[in-house]
Design an enzyme around this catalytic site. Structure first.
Site, PDB file in Angstrom:
ATOM      1  N   ASP A  36      88.733 -16.892  20.885  1.00 23.48           N
ATOM      2  CA  ASP A  36      87.316 -16.624  20.682  1.00 23.48           C
ATOM      3  C   ASP A  36      86.467 -17.416  21.665  1.00 23.48           C
ATOM      4  O   ASP A  36      86.565 -17.198  22.857  1.00 23.48           O
ATOM      5  CB  ASP A  36      86.946 -16.916  19.228  1.00 23.48           C
ATOM      6  CG  ASP A  36      85.585 -16.342  18.855  1.00 23.48           C
ATOM      7  OD1 ASP A  36      85.096 -15.471  19.586  1.00 23.48           O
ATOM      8  OD2 ASP A  36      85.013 -16.767  17.847  1.00 23.48           O
TER       9      ASP A  36
ATOM     10  N   HIS B 166      82.908 -10.829  27.972  1.00 24.23           N
ATOM     11  CA  HIS B 166      81.510 -11.133  28.335  1.00 24.23           C
ATOM     12  C   HIS B 166      81.292 -11.691  29.749  1.00 24.23           C
ATOM     13  O   HIS B 166      80.803 -12.798  29.921  1.00 24.23           O
ATOM     14  CB  HIS B 166      80.884 -12.065  27.304  1.00 24.23           C
ATOM     15  CG  HIS B 166      81.731 -13.250  26.904  1.00 24.23           C
ATOM     16  ND1 HIS B 166      82.159 -14.218  27.793  1.00 24.23           N
ATOM     17  CD2 HIS B 166      82.212 -13.619  25.694  1.00 24.23           C
ATOM     18  CE1 HIS B 166      82.864 -15.127  27.142  1.00 24.23           C
ATOM     19  NE2 HIS B 166      82.914 -14.793  25.883  1.00 24.23           N
TER      20      HIS B 166
ATOM     21  N   ASP C  45      78.755  -9.706  21.479  1.00 29.79           N
ATOM     22  CA  ASP C  45      78.919 -11.156  21.322  1.00 29.79           C
ATOM     23  C   ASP C  45      77.960 -11.661  20.248  1.00 29.79           C
ATOM     24  O   ASP C  45      77.347 -12.725  20.374  1.00 29.79           O
ATOM     25  CB  ASP C  45      78.680 -11.884  22.646  1.00 29.79           C
ATOM     26  CG  ASP C  45      79.494 -13.178  22.727  1.00 29.79           C
ATOM     27  OD1 ASP C  45      80.362 -13.387  21.866  1.00 29.79           O
ATOM     28  OD2 ASP C  45      79.239 -13.986  23.633  1.00 29.79           O
TER      29      ASP C  45
ATOM     30  N   HIS D  63      72.220 -17.106  13.974  1.00 25.40           N
ATOM     31  CA  HIS D  63      71.933 -18.498  13.623  1.00 25.40           C
ATOM     32  C   HIS D  63      70.627 -18.557  12.846  1.00 25.40           C
ATOM     33  O   HIS D  63      69.691 -17.805  13.129  1.00 25.40           O
ATOM     34  CB  HIS D  63      71.801 -19.372  14.877  1.00 25.40           C
ATOM     35  CG  HIS D  63      73.088 -19.573  15.609  1.00 25.40           C
ATOM     36  ND1 HIS D  63      74.091 -20.406  15.162  1.00 25.40           N
ATOM     37  CD2 HIS D  63      73.536 -19.034  16.769  1.00 25.40           C
ATOM     38  CE1 HIS D  63      75.102 -20.374  16.015  1.00 25.40           C
ATOM     39  NE2 HIS D  63      74.792 -19.546  17.000  1.00 25.40           N
TER      40      HIS D  63
END
Length: 450
Positions: free
Chosen positions: A166, A245, A318, A322
């Site tokens: 990850d 990415h 991605d 938060h």
């Protein structure tokens, strides 16, 4: 159960909120304040409680020892072991709702587990929620620590469609070489997070903007060097490699050249890399902080060119939600004392990542299709057909295929606002942006979800 209370407390709070939403109850927290490697007293307490699952975090280098001691107690088959990376704000439970609103019927979920029990739990929870299909990637190394390769066969049999540490690069080339040799023998897919940590500063592009903010930035070479290494290892072993990415011109060039040589490599990029540059950090602050960072205008243009010429195989999100208190601990909208738009210190301390599930299709429509870089058919290929093919699945409307169907209005305009977001997080630099292409309906497995 965890070692680092200062970190784990925040993580566990997020987990508790998500788990409660799914109908669960947190019955207690068990910490190891002495940082001992002997977990048996704590595991013994767990064995005596009436639990459905155990949530472990921040075990670091002792993860392997903990797993062995946990297994020795005979709990491994009866009491699922979950990890911090699996059920924070990026959990299956919460993320499913967000994915549906963005028209996503199937999600590749890089939850990074190193044990089959957690994979089984993730897939079970996903099936019960039922809003979209989940195809998880397991870890490459135990505890994502970059030292010991996982049991690839056991994890594949448990449902892993690929292997990735990850957000952690496998820094040791010998470990990655061994992992690729094993995966090549079984035709498993490895997904690499390309980052040479010794070259990395704060996750902001090294250049004029980082200097203005007084920050040591991360140069392109930190990404390019690891892409080059992993392509060479894949070429040497015959392993299938997917590069996650990519944000740099050099990275795109390396993949393009490797494909021309016949290396089994595919790659992806994200909407923020074909829409924004590091200059946007000055206006969006921590909401424009992600890893890898936003790059220069030249890099953004190179990413668009690579999408157009076929170098890029798929567009991913991605997705990293938060809470506002994490991104802006001093409060959003606070202007630094010197009057600048962004506080360099606050930016450096903010976590990486933005949400992207609801905006990815509209950003592709607006900045790629409407801008004339690619056709709508190519966008569908990038967001549906190719991602499915890379993990050995099919995205098709043929008779007999899974009835996973997205209905969208390509000409519908909207302005992204907080009220439109299904996510409980709003950390996105695209708020207030006029976008084109709205998802209207989603059918998953023949059942209408939205």
């Amino acid at each position: 159960i965890g070692q680092d209370y200062s970190f784990g407390h925040e993580q566990c709070a997020g987990f508790a909120q998500v788990f409660s939403e799914g109908g669960g109850e947190i019955v207690g927290q068990l910490w190891n304040p002495l940082n001992t490697a002997d977990f048996r007293p704590y595991i013994g307490q767990l064995a005596s409680m009436n639990l459905d699952a155990v949530f472990a975090m921040e075990l670091g280098a002792d993860a392997t020892r903990f797993l062995k001691q946990y297994s020795d107690f005979g709990l491994k088959g009866n009491l699922p072991l979950l990890g911090a990376q699996n059920f924070t704000d990026q959990s299956v439970i919460r993320t499913m709702v967000e994915e549906c609103e963005g028209g996503i019927s199937s999600a590749h979920f890089a939850e990074g587990s190193d044990n089959p029990e957690t994979l089984n739990y993730v897939l079970d929870r996903a099936a019960k929620v039922g809003s979209c299909r989940v195809f998880p990637a397991a870890a490459i190394t135990v505890g994502q620590a970059g030292r010991v390769p996982v049991d690839f066969k056991a994890l594949h049999e448990a449902g892993a469609v690929a292997f990735s540490d990850d957000g952690h690069p496998v820094a040791d080339s010998a470990v990655m070489y061994e992992a690729m040799k094993i995966c090549a023998r079984h035709d498993y897919l490895i997904i690499t997070h390309p980052e040479e940590l010794s070259l990395c500063g704060v996750t902001i592009n090294e250049g004029r903007i980082s200097k203005r903010l007084g920050l040591r930035g991360t140069p392109n070479i930190a990404e390019d060097l690891m892409i080059a290494r992993d392509i060479m290892l894949a070429e040497a072993t015959g392993c299938r490699l997917h590069v996650a990415h990519i944000s740099t011109e050099g990275g795109m060039r390396l993949v393009r050249e490797a494909k021309a040589r016949g290396v089994r490599v595919t790659c992806e990029t994200c909407p923020h890399y074909f829409t924004l540059t590091d200059e946007d950090v000055l206006y969006h602050g921590p909401d424009a902080k992600m890893n890898p960072p936003l790059r220069s205008r030249a890099d953004r243009d190179a990413v668009i060119a690579a999408i157009a010429d076929g170098t890029v195989d798929c567009i991913t999100t991605d997705h990293a939600p938060h809470a506002e208190r994490e991104k802006y601990p001093r409060g959003k909208g606070i202007i630094p004392d010197d009057g600048s738009l962004v506080d360099g210190k606050a930016f450096s301390e903010a976590p990486n990542g933005i949400i992207g599930l609801q905006t990815s299709f509209a950003l592709g429509m607006t900045f790629l299709v409407e801008a004339g870089h690619i056709t709508l058919e190519r966008l569908i290929e990038l967001m549906s057909v190719n991602p499915a093919g890379i993990i050995g699945r099919e995205a098709s409307l043929r008779a007999g295929a899974d009835a996973d169907i997205v209905v969208f209005s390509p000409d519908e305009n909207f302005v992204l606002s907080r009220s439109l977001l299904r996510s409980k997080s709003s950390n996105t630099p695209f708020m207030g942006l006029p976008l084109r292409g709205a998802v209207r309906n989603l059918v998953v497995g023949g059942r209408r979800v939205i």
